[in-house]
Write a protein that holds these residues in place. Structure first.
Motif, PDB file in Angstrom:
ATOM      1  N   ASP A  36      53.339  39.175  39.378  1.00  0.00           N
ATOM      2  CA  ASP A  36      52.427  39.741  38.010  1.00  0.00           C
ATOM      3  C   ASP A  36      53.508  39.679  37.102  1.00  0.00           C
ATOM      4  O   ASP A  36      54.715  39.906  36.659  1.00  0.00           O
ATOM      5  CB  ASP A  36      52.074  41.020  37.994  1.00  0.00           C
ATOM      6  CG  ASP A  36      51.159  41.802  35.994  1.00  0.00           C
ATOM      7  OD1 ASP A  36      51.520  40.469  35.714  1.00  0.00           O
ATOM      8  OD2 ASP A  36      50.846  42.614  36.638  1.00  0.00           O
ATOM      9  N   PRO A  37      53.066  38.490  36.316  1.00  0.00           N
ATOM     10  CA  PRO A  37      54.144  37.730  35.430  1.00  0.00           C
ATOM     11  C   PRO A  37      54.272  39.119  34.204  1.00  0.00           C
ATOM     12  O   PRO A  37      55.608  39.110  33.522  1.00  0.00           O
ATOM     13  CB  PRO A  37      53.051  36.394  34.456  1.00  0.00           C
ATOM     14  CG  PRO A  37      52.440  36.461  35.031  1.00  0.00           C
ATOM     15  CD  PRO A  37      52.045  37.620  36.380  1.00  0.00           C
ATOM     16  N   GLN A  38      53.630  39.917  33.792  1.00  0.00           N
ATOM     17  CA  GLN A  38      53.807  40.690  33.037  1.00  0.00           C
ATOM     18  C   GLN A  38      55.222  41.720  33.527  1.00  0.00           C
ATOM     19  O   GLN A  38      56.062  42.278  32.424  1.00  0.00           O
ATOM     20  CB  GLN A  38      52.294  41.922  32.645  1.00  0.00           C
ATOM     21  CG  GLN A  38      53.024  42.084  31.209  1.00  0.00           C
ATOM     22  CD  GLN A  38      51.443  43.001  30.808  1.00  0.00           C
ATOM     23  OE1 GLN A  38      50.666  42.584  31.602  1.00  0.00           O
ATOM     24  NE2 GLN A  38      50.904  43.962  29.985  1.00  0.00           N
ATOM     25  N   VAL A  39      55.196  41.936  35.205  1.00  0.00           N
ATOM     26  CA  VAL A  39      55.442  43.240  35.190  1.00  0.00           C
ATOM     27  C   VAL A  39      57.551  42.419  35.220  1.00  0.00           C
ATOM     28  O   VAL A  39      58.409  43.265  35.032  1.00  0.00           O
ATOM     29  CB  VAL A  39      55.317  43.656  37.014  1.00  0.00           C
ATOM     30  CG1 VAL A  39      56.886  44.291  37.647  1.00  0.00           C
ATOM     31  CG2 VAL A  39      54.640  44.498  37.078  1.00  0.00           C
ATOM     32  N   ARG A  40      57.155  40.783  35.400  1.00  0.00           N
ATOM     33  CA  ARG A  40      58.670  40.878  35.280  1.00  0.00           C
ATOM     34  C   ARG A  40      59.516  40.468  34.238  1.00  0.00           C
ATOM     35  O   ARG A  40      60.534  40.267  33.486  1.00  0.00           O
ATOM     36  CB  ARG A  40      58.465  38.715  36.104  1.00  0.00           C
ATOM     37  CG  ARG A  40      57.498  38.857  37.676  1.00  0.00           C
ATOM     38  CD  ARG A  40      58.371  37.443  38.269  1.00  0.00           C
ATOM     39  NE  ARG A  40      57.988  36.472  37.605  1.00  0.00           N
ATOM     40  CZ  ARG A  40      56.821  35.998  38.105  1.00  0.00           C
ATOM     41  NH1 ARG A  40      56.115  36.432  39.582  1.00  0.00           N
ATOM     42  NH2 ARG A  40      56.043  34.852  37.346  1.00  0.00           N
ATOM     43  N   GLY A  41      57.937  40.327  33.192  1.00  0.00           N
ATOM     44  CA  GLY A  41      58.494  39.972  31.969  1.00  0.00           C
ATOM     45  C   GLY A  41      59.205  41.750  31.248  1.00  0.00           C
ATOM     46  O   GLY A  41      60.459  42.000  31.104  1.00  0.00           O
ATOM     47  N   GLN A  42      58.802  42.730  31.867  1.00  0.00           N
ATOM     48  CA  GLN A  42      59.648  44.206  31.822  1.00  0.00           C
ATOM     49  C   GLN A  42      60.399  44.584  32.482  1.00  0.00           C
ATOM     50  O   GLN A  42      61.996  45.107  32.180  1.00  0.00           O
ATOM     51  CB  GLN A  42      57.845  45.021  32.272  1.00  0.00           C
ATOM     52  CG  GLN A  42      57.118  45.279  31.236  1.00  0.00           C
ATOM     53  CD  GLN A  42      56.002  45.846  32.477  1.00  0.00           C
ATOM     54  OE1 GLN A  42      55.872  46.367  32.683  1.00  0.00           O
ATOM     55  NE2 GLN A  42      54.747  46.075  31.624  1.00  0.00           N
ATOM     56  N   ALA A  43      59.969  43.318  33.837  1.00  0.00           N
ATOM     57  CA  ALA A  43      61.960  43.940  33.974  1.00  0.00           C
ATOM     58  C   ALA A  43      62.912  43.090  33.593  1.00  0.00           C
ATOM     59  O   ALA A  43      64.049  43.599  33.619  1.00  0.00           O
ATOM     60  CB  ALA A  43      61.697  43.173  35.572  1.00  0.00           C
ATOM     61  N   PHE A  44      62.732  41.474  33.041  1.00  0.00           N
ATOM     62  CA  PHE A  44      63.545  41.606  32.496  1.00  0.00           C
ATOM     63  C   PHE A  44      64.196  42.609  31.143  1.00  0.00           C
ATOM     64  O   PHE A  44      64.974  42.486  30.711  1.00  0.00           O
ATOM     65  CB  PHE A  44      63.370  39.538  31.561  1.00  0.00           C
ATOM     66  CG  PHE A  44      64.436  39.508  30.800  1.00  0.00           C
ATOM     67  CD1 PHE A  44      64.756  38.650  31.817  1.00  0.00           C
ATOM     68  CD2 PHE A  44      64.911  39.838  29.415  1.00  0.00           C
ATOM     69  CE1 PHE A  44      66.448  37.936  30.795  1.00  0.00           C
ATOM     70  CE2 PHE A  44      65.266  38.797  28.877  1.00  0.00           C
ATOM     71  CZ  PHE A  44      66.338  37.811  29.702  1.00  0.00           C
ATOM     72  N   GLU A  45      62.945  42.247  30.876  1.00  0.00           N
ATOM     73  CA  GLU A  45      63.177  43.339  29.288  1.00  0.00           C
ATOM     74  C   GLU A  45      63.997  44.570  29.567  1.00  0.00           C
ATOM     75  O   GLU A  45      64.589  44.944  28.351  1.00  0.00           O
ATOM     76  CB  GLU A  45      62.269  44.021  28.339  1.00  0.00           C
ATOM     77  CG  GLU A  45      61.440  42.694  27.881  1.00  0.00           C
ATOM     78  CD  GLU A  45      61.679  41.993  26.143  1.00  0.00           C
ATOM     79  OE1 GLU A  45      62.633  42.931  25.716  1.00  0.00           O
ATOM     80  OE2 GLU A  45      61.395  40.831  27.142  1.00  0.00           O
TER      81      GLU A  45
END
Ligand SMILES: [Zn+2]
Length: 848
Positions: free
Chosen positions: A732-741
């Motif tokens: 899920d790209p959104q979860v990956r975005g949070q992983a980066f944040e």
């Protein structure tokens, strides 16, 4: 008298002024004034890691006359509770990073300053049930008030108050202990003179192994829960330390300079090792090896141990005066390690080892626009972390080998003995050493040192062959060019290899001018190929002619000498990056050559280039077109390999490169333990690596695989790391975005290896398009990462951020950023340019 007083009053404002961090001028001021520095330190470490660590220090120093004393301590006002000199309370001046004891509170002779403080956590690496200090290069003052510079060596007397049941270890032996009310109090003997960056301690829940070698007791502290793994590794780890110690005592003619030697294996340690005197820290994973360890892992382990043990003499006994010379301790540690490791691996080609362990990594920086000189000026220790990298660890040993060749092995060793003896327990500079060595040779070492040590970059070589009427070589000319236009010349001993059908001729050359005629070549038959980097000796970019390139790609297996093959592959790779050899052609040639390659070191290197070319230089369509042949070749290699180590190398390459549905399905069956590979027994770390590679390929049931791997993982340290990395593997790209944040917060960046692993999956080449959104924020975070992270973190962060990118769009994001940030610090700009080099080249090649 009056005029002096007036002058002192007038200087009042200046007396309170001091730069942030530890500037060179502050260090010089203190080194000139202070002597006899001693620390009496006590820390109370609570069981709950949210509670602060409290400390006291009695700092003693001798002054020639009353004068201000600037003590380094981060955020002093909030964290200093009392300051006393003798019986009198003192009000210091608090400035950023320092507290200043005014001159009127000091006296000539010994001053004893007692301070109560709360330690900062930044350099304490606190975990739930263990902590370890890591103060290099100047992070001790984040933890306690001190003079945080390498040339104010001091003796330390340490006491630790820790929860009962914890182990404690520090530089010196334990001298007393008491236990009551759930607390353990340990006192350690006073140390030999040490700089702050080598002072350290570890406390927490550890297992301890003891062994005696050559009459000396060694202790190993570790947190490994797999008893069989410990049993398999322990003797080798003690043996390697004992062998290194003995070798160094012989070579230096100086007995081991500290009281005892312990080593501590830290899970997810941010470096390979750290040479705290008498208490070396290591990354547990590179010392406690699994049954699937490759020959390279075994060699690297021996090198790491020899490197850190060498530091006990090179760095710890004799320390650089200032961190601009930090490369000296690193180059000697690596250079000695190469010598020490040899006898333990009689079946390894050590010239090839030296070449492959140093040249490719050195080139990976030296070919970029962001490369740096070996020796760099350094105005403030805040920036010292920027000095570390492949140039000091891998280029410098090749330079040191040239120096040893100039002097001869014996005179070189004698020079080092003289240097160590003269400066024992003290400090010295590169020029101090060059003075000693210069007296032993007619060659002008200062001039030699300028091109190699003080300037950045590498020479570019081309070969011109003139043919005589009788079809022999009339003249072979080597042209050395400075690609940066400074007209620098890098004097060096080289070996030019000429290849013939079934034979090879190596010619020794001393290249010390922009044009060198290789006299011995005249009259020889015209060769099939010319390799100026033959013998793995010459250092530079060797631009290859078309005939040599074509011959080598097609006929590598015909070359009998493994070192020539190794040198040829490194040269071919450089020429791929220069756009002179096609990446696809290199992969095709490599797959053929691999089936005939007999040296495991070359096999690993070639597999690395295949993987690099595949992910870095091919588009996904090109990869998919080549995938079936590549995977078939890797599976065949796995089947053919005769040793566990080789099988492991082939399997790892397959695991990391696989793309076809059949290949991925096979990998999943292996991970599920439904399929076994004869001769390979996988450990927890191997299965974790398989699970993460399956996940990044977005196999249909990836969440289930990740969850199952988490459940399967028994070791608590590895489990915690895996749980941290998991979101970066989400489909899920959104979860990956949070992983980066998460990485915007310092708290989430404290375990640097966890962060780097997450970043490499977030930016995996298979996620290239989606992860372009992380590039700019990664660049923006870099200055903060440099300020708050350990020494290798900024470069590795940037490497991981850009590792999966090859598009012209991604390259433009980096170029735009650097173009806009005009005030960007020079060294960080270099860091970005080094990390971006592979991406820039890939983008340029794809646009052709
Ligand atoms: Zn080192």
């Amino acid at each position: 008298m009056i005029s002096l007083l007036l002058m002192m009053l007038a200087a009042g404002a200046a007396a309170d002024s001091v730069d942030r961090g530890i500037s060179e001028s502050l260090a010089r001021e203190r080194a000139a004034a202070l002597s006899g520095v001693r620390y009496d330190l006590a820390f109370t470490i609570p069981a709950d890691r949210q509670q602060p660590v409290e400390g006291t220090v009695r700092l003693r120093a001798i002054l020639p006359n009353p004068r201000r004393i600037v003590i380094d301590f981060s955020a002093p006002k909030a964290r200093i509770h009392s300051v006393r000199i003798g019986d009198a309370s003192v009000s210091p001046v608090f400035v950023e990073d320092h507290l200043i004891i005014p001159a009127e509170a000091t006296r000539a002779g010994e001053n004893s300053i007692a301070i109560e403080f709360t330690a900062g956590d930044e350099a304490l690496n606190r975990n739930d049930d263990f902590l370890y200090t890591l103060f290099v290069p100047a992070r001790a003052h984040l933890t306690f008030p001190c003079f945080d510079q390498p040339d104010l060596k001091a003796r330390y007397s340490l006491s630790l108050d820790v929860p009962a049941g914890w182990q404690t270890v520090a530089n010196a032996p334990e001298s007393a202990r008491t236990e009551d009310a759930g607390r353990l109090r340990v006192r350690f003997a006073e140390t030999k003179p040490l700089p702050t960056y080598l002072f350290g301690f570890v406390a927490g829940r550890f297992s301890v192994e003891r062994a005696t070698r050559n009459g000396r007791e060694f202790r190993m502290f570790h947190r490994e829960t797999d008893a069989a793994k410990v049993a398999r590794n322990r003797d080798a780890l003690f043996d390697l330390h004992a062998a290194a110690l003995k070798w160094l005592e012989d070579y230096t003619a100086i007995p081991y300079p500290f009281e005892k030697l312990d080593f501590i294996l830290i899970p997810s340690f941010q470096f390979g090792g750290m040479e705290h005197a008498g208490a070396i820290l290591y990354n547990a994973a590179s010392l406690m090896l699994d049954e699937t360890a490759t020959q390279n892992q075994l060699l690297n382990r021996a090198s790491t141990i020899s490197h850190e043990t060498s530091h006990m003499w090179f760095g710890d006994l004799v320390t650089m005066q200032w961190f601009n010379d930090v490369w000296m301790k690193e180059v000697f540690a690596n250079f000695m390690a190469e010598k020490i490791v040899n006898p333990s691996f009689p079946n390894v080609n050590h010239e090839l080892r030296f070449f492959l362990a140093n040249y490719p990594d050195a080139y990976s920086i030296d070919r970029t626009a962001g490369t740096n000189p070996i020796r760099q000026p350094l105005a403030n220790l805040d920036d010292a972390g920027q000095l570390y990298g492949a140039i000091i660890y891998e280029k410098a040993p090749t330079v040191m080998r040239q120096l040893e060749m100039i002097l001869g092995e014996q005179r070189f060793r004698d020079g080092l003995r003289e240097y160590l003896k003269k400066y024992a327990y003290g400090n010295a500079t590169w020029l101090d050493l060059i003075r000693i060595l210069d007296a032993k040779t007619p060659e002008n070492l200062a001039a030699w040192s300028r091109a190699w040590v003080e300037e950045r970059g590498r020479p570019e070589f081309t070969v011109t062959l003139q043919r005589s009427k009788t079809n022999t070589i009339q003249r072979l000319t080597l042209t050395m060019r400075d690609p940066q236009g400074r007209t620098l010349v890098w004097p060096q001993r080289m070996r030019v290899s000429l290849g013939y059908s079934g034979a090879q001729k190596d010619l020794a050359v001393y290249a010390n001018a922009s044009r060198t005629v290789v006299k011995e070549a005249a009259g020889l038959p015209m060769p099939l190929f010319v390799l100026p980097g033959g013998g793995g000796l010459g250092y530079g970019l060797f631009l290859i002619d078309q005939q040599s390139a074509t011959y080598l790609l097609a006929n590598m297996a015909q070359i009998r000498d493994p070192l020539t093959r190794g040198a040829a592959w490194v040269t071919l790779w450089d020429n791929v990056l220069e756009g002179r050899v096609d990446a696809g052609a290199l992969i095709d040639a490599a797959l053929v050559a691999l089936s005939a390659e007999s040296d495991e070191q070359n096999t690993q290197r070639i597999l690395g280039y295949v993987s690099n070319a595949y992910w870095r230089l091919l588009s996904q369509d090109q990869r998919l077109a080549r995938a079936p042949a590549l995977e078939a070749a890797l599976r065949a290699g796995l089947g053919r390999a005769g040793t566990t180590s080789l099988k492991s190398a082939w399997f790892s390459a397959f695991r990391d490169d696989v793309l076809t549905p059949d290949g991925v399905a096979w990998l999943e069956r292996v991970w599920r333990r439904d399929e076994r590979i004869p001769g390979l027994t996988f450990a927890e770390t191997d299965e974790i690596a398989m699970a993460t590679e399956l996940a990044v390929r977005e196999v249909p049931n990836l969440q289930q695989i990740l969850q199952m791997q988490l459940d399967r993982t028994e070791n608590p340290d590895r489990k915690a790391r895996f749980a941290f990395v998991m979101p970066a593997l989400s489909a899920d790209p959104q979860v990956r975005g949070q992983a980066f944040e998460r990485f915007r917060s310092l708290d989430n960046r404290r375990r640097e290896p966890w962060v780097l692993e997450s970043m490499s999956y977030l930016n995996h080449p298979l996620r290239e398009a989606d992860s372009e959104r992380f590039i700019r924020p990664s660049l923006e975070l870099l200055t903060e990462i440099q300020r708050t992270g350990d020494i290798f973190f900024p470069g590795r962060w940037m490497d991981a951020a850009l590792s999966g990118h090859r598009s012209p769009r991604a390259a433009a994001i980096v170029r735009d950023f650097l173009a806009q940030e005009l005030e960007y610090p020079q060294r960080l700009r270099w860091t970005v340019l080094s990390s971006a080099d592979g991406m820039f080249r890939a983008a340029a090649l794809s646009a052709r």
